[in-house]
Design a protein around this motif. Structure first.
Motif, mmCIF file in Angstrom:
data_model
loop_
_atom_site.group_PDB
_atom_site.id
_atom_site.type_symbol
_atom_site.label_atom_id
_atom_site.label_comp_id
_atom_site.label_asym_id
_atom_site.label_seq_id
_atom_site.Cartn_x
_atom_site.Cartn_y
_atom_site.Cartn_z
ATOM 1 N N ARG A 1 73.467 -16.791 -44.680
ATOM 2 C CA ARG A 1 73.390 -15.652 -43.764
ATOM 3 C C ARG A 1 74.675 -14.838 -43.820
ATOM 4 O O ARG A 1 74.639 -13.598 -43.893
ATOM 5 C CB ARG A 1 73.146 -16.158 -42.346
ATOM 6 N N GLU A 2 75.834 -15.493 -43.803
ATOM 7 C CA GLU A 2 77.115 -14.799 -43.864
ATOM 8 C C GLU A 2 77.259 -14.020 -45.168
ATOM 9 O O GLU A 2 77.646 -12.843 -45.158
ATOM 10 C CB GLU A 2 78.259 -15.810 -43.735
ATOM 11 N N ARG B 1 74.940 -12.953 -47.158
ATOM 12 C CA ARG B 1 73.948 -11.873 -47.228
ATOM 13 C C ARG B 1 74.482 -10.613 -46.549
ATOM 14 O O ARG B 1 74.411 -9.514 -47.106
ATOM 15 C CB ARG B 1 72.651 -12.319 -46.560
ATOM 16 N N TYR B 2 75.039 -10.770 -45.361
ATOM 17 C CA TYR B 2 75.540 -9.611 -44.631
ATOM 18 C C TYR B 2 76.790 -9.029 -45.293
ATOM 19 O O TYR B 2 77.004 -7.804 -45.277
ATOM 20 C CB TYR B 2 75.830 -9.984 -43.181
ATOM 21 N N ILE C 1 75.567 -6.928 -48.159
ATOM 22 C CA ILE C 1 74.976 -5.676 -47.659
ATOM 23 C C ILE C 1 76.082 -4.690 -47.283
ATOM 24 O O ILE C 1 76.076 -3.522 -47.688
ATOM 25 C CB ILE C 1 74.056 -5.940 -46.449
ATOM 26 N N GLY C 2 77.046 -5.158 -46.490
ATOM 27 C CA GLY C 2 78.145 -4.295 -46.058
ATOM 28 C C GLY C 2 78.964 -3.783 -47.229
ATOM 29 O O GLY C 2 79.309 -2.591 -47.287
ATOM 30 N N MET D 1 78.892 -5.085 -39.195
ATOM 31 C CA MET D 1 79.482 -6.394 -39.480
ATOM 32 C C MET D 1 79.817 -7.143 -38.188
ATOM 33 O O MET D 1 79.648 -8.362 -38.112
ATOM 34 C CB MET D 1 80.743 -6.235 -40.340
ATOM 35 N N ARG E 1 76.925 -8.818 -36.773
ATOM 36 C CA ARG E 1 76.536 -9.989 -37.573
ATOM 37 C C ARG E 1 77.502 -11.154 -37.398
ATOM 38 O O ARG E 1 77.392 -12.172 -38.093
ATOM 39 C CB ARG E 1 76.458 -9.623 -39.062
#
Length: 339
Positions: free
Chosen positions: A76-77, A79-80, A83-84, A119, A122
């Motif tokens: 999960r970390e 992935r974000y 994306i960022g 961010m 998230r």
């Protein structure tokens, strides 16, 4: 440790391998950076180095993530973060395409603030400051500030990229004992990717630039890496170690902004007030400037490591020494007259 070494070597090899191809495509499609009064390189140089670093970095994270057993939540970390970082890369890439004017500073900052807020939602934020709304404001300033600091310092071959490499290694070395998985993973992947880029950036025949896309991307990743470290249980000042690790780009950002505002011009207006350009006027050649700056950054990173391993009184003393040193440097380079 073996895992992180593999990540580093893999990202380095991928970066080193794909740059010639991306460089060729950049030349074919006319994606160049032209010389101006600030950038004094000769001829048209491809601006696609940042894309290579991003591809190498991302491939390393994705491949090693799915070939390795990680703690719950790591995917999960990552992935974000991907994306960022992709959104930041895209902003820089569009800015590069629109050169020499680029994207308006106001629009660029608005997008960067939006990405920083994303961010935060998230789970990436400064966690040692309360209340939360103060923490969130400072986190936005940190992410946007560090992201742009590496763009601001990217005025000389090898200058920004060497700072990225040293900073990434420093974060890894400091957080390695605490096994901060995503911090160590990101640091080694970024270090390897940038190291593969540096020989081309320093080459006269196969030169390629990071571009705004690359410098913004690297700054963004390092700003996120800094938020994830557990720096010290010995004294509360250990949490400020990232400021020492990233002190060179932070210093240049504040210095040029201060000088420009004193001249009555916008801090976002390009000028030759950077410390590196002042050193060049003082008689240092560019390779020597990059070397001196790199050695200085290594010393600051070692100071950061020391701060996380000493008691509070010594930590305060070391920070004071660092502040005095930067004030002395400012006084010296401010004596240089800029045309």
């Amino acid at each position: 440790m073996t895992f992180y070494l593999k990540c580093f070597l893999f990202s380095f090899i991928i970066s080193l391998a794909i740059i010639p191809l991306v460089r060729y495509l950049s030349i074919k499609f006319g994606h160049y950076d032209n010389p101006n009064e600030i950038k004094t390189h000769k001829g048209k140089v491809p601006l696609s180095g940042g894309i290579c670093v991003f591809v190498s970095f991302s491939l390393t994270l994705i491949i090693f993530r799915f070939l390795t057993s990680f703690p719950t939540g790591t995917l999960r970390e990552l992935r974000y973060i991907l994306i960022g970082s992709f959104l930041i890369l895209l902003v820089g890439f569009i800015d590069d395409l629109k050169k020499p004017k680029g994207i308006k500073a106001e629009l660029k900052f608005f997008i960067e603030i939006f990405i920083a807020v994303f961010m935060i939602t998230r789970g990436f934020s400064i966690d040692f400051i309360k209340p939360d709304y103060i923490s969130y404001i400072l986190t936005v300033l940190w992410i946007v500030g560090i992201t742009n600091a590496f763009n601001i310092i990217d005025i000389m071959d090898g200058l920004s990229s060497s700072q990225v490499f040293i900073s990434a290694i420093a974060f890894f070395m400091i957080t390695m004992p605490s096994e901060q998985i995503y911090v160590n993973f990101l640091s080694t992947a970024l270090a390897g990717s940038v190291l593969g880029f540096i020989p081309y950036n320093m080459s006269s025949k196969y030169k390629i630039f990071l571009g705004d896309s690359g410098s913004l991307f690297c700054g963004f990743i390092l700003s996120i890496v800094a938020l994830g470290g557990g720096y010290s249980d010995l004294n509360p000042l250990g949490v400020y170690a990232p400021i020492l690790i990233l002190s060179v780009p932070i210093y240049d950002t504040f210095y040029v902004s201060y000088v420009r505002m004193r001249k009555g011009i916008s801090p976002f207006t390009g000028t030759k007030d950077h410390f590196a350009l002042r050193l060049e006027i003082m008689g240092y050649d560019r390779k020597k400037i990059v070397l001196i700056t790199s050695l200085f950054s290594v010393c600051m990173s070692f100071l950061a490591y020391t701060v996380t391993n000493v008691k509070l009184s010594i930590g305060i003393f070391l920070y004071v020494i660092a502040i005095i040193l930067f004030l002395m440097i400012s006084k010296k380079i401010s004596m240089v007259k800029i045309d």
